[in-house]
Design an enzyme around this catalytic site. Sequence first.
Site, mmCIF file in Angstrom:
data_model
loop_
_atom_site.group_PDB
_atom_site.id
_atom_site.type_symbol
_atom_site.label_atom_id
_atom_site.label_comp_id
_atom_site.label_asym_id
_atom_site.label_seq_id
_atom_site.Cartn_x
_atom_site.Cartn_y
_atom_site.Cartn_z
ATOM 1 N N SER A 12 0.861 -1.177 0.000
ATOM 2 C CA SER A 12 0.000 0.000 0.000
ATOM 3 C C SER A 12 0.897 1.226 0.000
ATOM 4 O O SER A 12 2.120 1.114 0.143
ATOM 5 C CB SER A 12 -0.904 0.021 1.235
ATOM 6 O OG SER A 12 -0.185 0.549 2.320
ATOM 7 N N LYS A 13 0.264 2.387 -0.167
ATOM 8 C CA LYS A 13 1.066 3.614 -0.228
ATOM 9 C C LYS A 13 1.743 3.874 1.113
ATOM 10 O O LYS A 13 2.614 4.710 1.216
ATOM 11 C CB LYS A 13 0.190 4.784 -0.666
ATOM 12 C CG LYS A 13 -0.404 4.536 -2.053
ATOM 13 C CD LYS A 13 -0.807 5.792 -2.768
ATOM 14 C CE LYS A 13 -1.160 5.543 -4.230
ATOM 15 N NZ LYS A 13 -2.461 4.931 -4.476
ATOM 16 N N ARG A 14 1.341 3.112 2.136
ATOM 17 C CA ARG A 14 1.978 3.285 3.443
ATOM 18 C C ARG A 14 3.286 2.499 3.572
ATOM 19 O O ARG A 14 4.035 2.684 4.505
ATOM 20 C CB ARG A 14 1.016 2.859 4.563
ATOM 21 C CG ARG A 14 -0.101 3.859 4.788
ATOM 22 C CD ARG A 14 -0.991 3.427 5.928
ATOM 23 N NE ARG A 14 -1.660 2.172 5.624
ATOM 24 C CZ ARG A 14 -2.782 2.086 4.905
ATOM 25 N NH1 ARG A 14 -3.338 3.164 4.432
ATOM 26 N NH2 ARG A 14 -3.331 0.912 4.652
#
Length: 314
Positions: free
Chosen positions: A251-253
Amino acid sequence: MESVTGRFAPSPSGRIHLGNILCCLLAWLSARQKGGRVVLRIEDLDTARCPRRYADQMEKDLRWLGLFWDEGPTVGGARGPYVQSRRTALYRSALEKLEGQGLVYPCFCTRSELHASSAPHREDGQTIYGGACRNLTAAEIAQKAKTRSPALRLRVPEETWGVADGHLGSYREVLSRECGDFLLRRSDGMFAYQLAVVVDDAAMGVTEVVRGADLLASTPRQLYLYHLLGLTPPAFYHFPLLLSPSGRRLSKRDADAGLDALRDKVAPEEVLGKLAYLAGFNPSAEPKAPQALLLDFDWEKVPKTDIRLPEKLF
Ligand code: GLU
């Protein structure tokens, strides 16, 4: 031969990560190998989650990688604007067409009603709408509208819709049972991805859609919309997802898989060469520019199951 137009359609809700880059790379290679064009479209309908600065950064990151496109927000083109938040008039007119066919109804269900544990679930975990608002009378609608603004749903038939995916093969759903009446517009007025993506891909002349396998299950809904709107659907190619070393979806995290962390320490060709190797179409992890990857790219070489990133990538 009919000319090919591919596209990248990222949602800029953070800095791009390796999964987004693989998506752009595959879309680029698949279109360019056929002598095709590439469109960049920013899918920022959820404006609160997609601030403009992320979209700008995304364009810079893609240019850094050498994945250039022919039409897009800053380069322009005849079929713009290339930013979804500026295209709502088109979604509204598509919605009116569907309303004209008597297929749209207001839905007043609350989030908790929709996600009740008794609600049937799709294989991908999403709930299937139970139809509580499907047959409201005009009087009931007027009554409910006094206290709540409704979402809008598309009434789907007991019909099988599906795709012969260029990479993953056949995927079909009986819309009424396995998908359910789906959202076209949220109660806050935001148009749904399913409607916007169909309207835009058709309006931008897209002939092939390349995206992650998590969206394969959206394809029957989208094909049904193409049919209702009288539009010609593109070819679809879905590719397996990249997973973190522990097997989670990226994920973008995931900071270390994001370009923030990578741009300072590696060259763009290293990122692409390594990704292409992991995805089966670079014979070694040798650094390569997009043009050089065109020589070896072949959908046949791309795996069909998820790809796990190694602990140490660079
Ligand atoms: N905007 C979507 C995403 O970033 C992709 C939509 C699509 O490729 O159809 O997940």
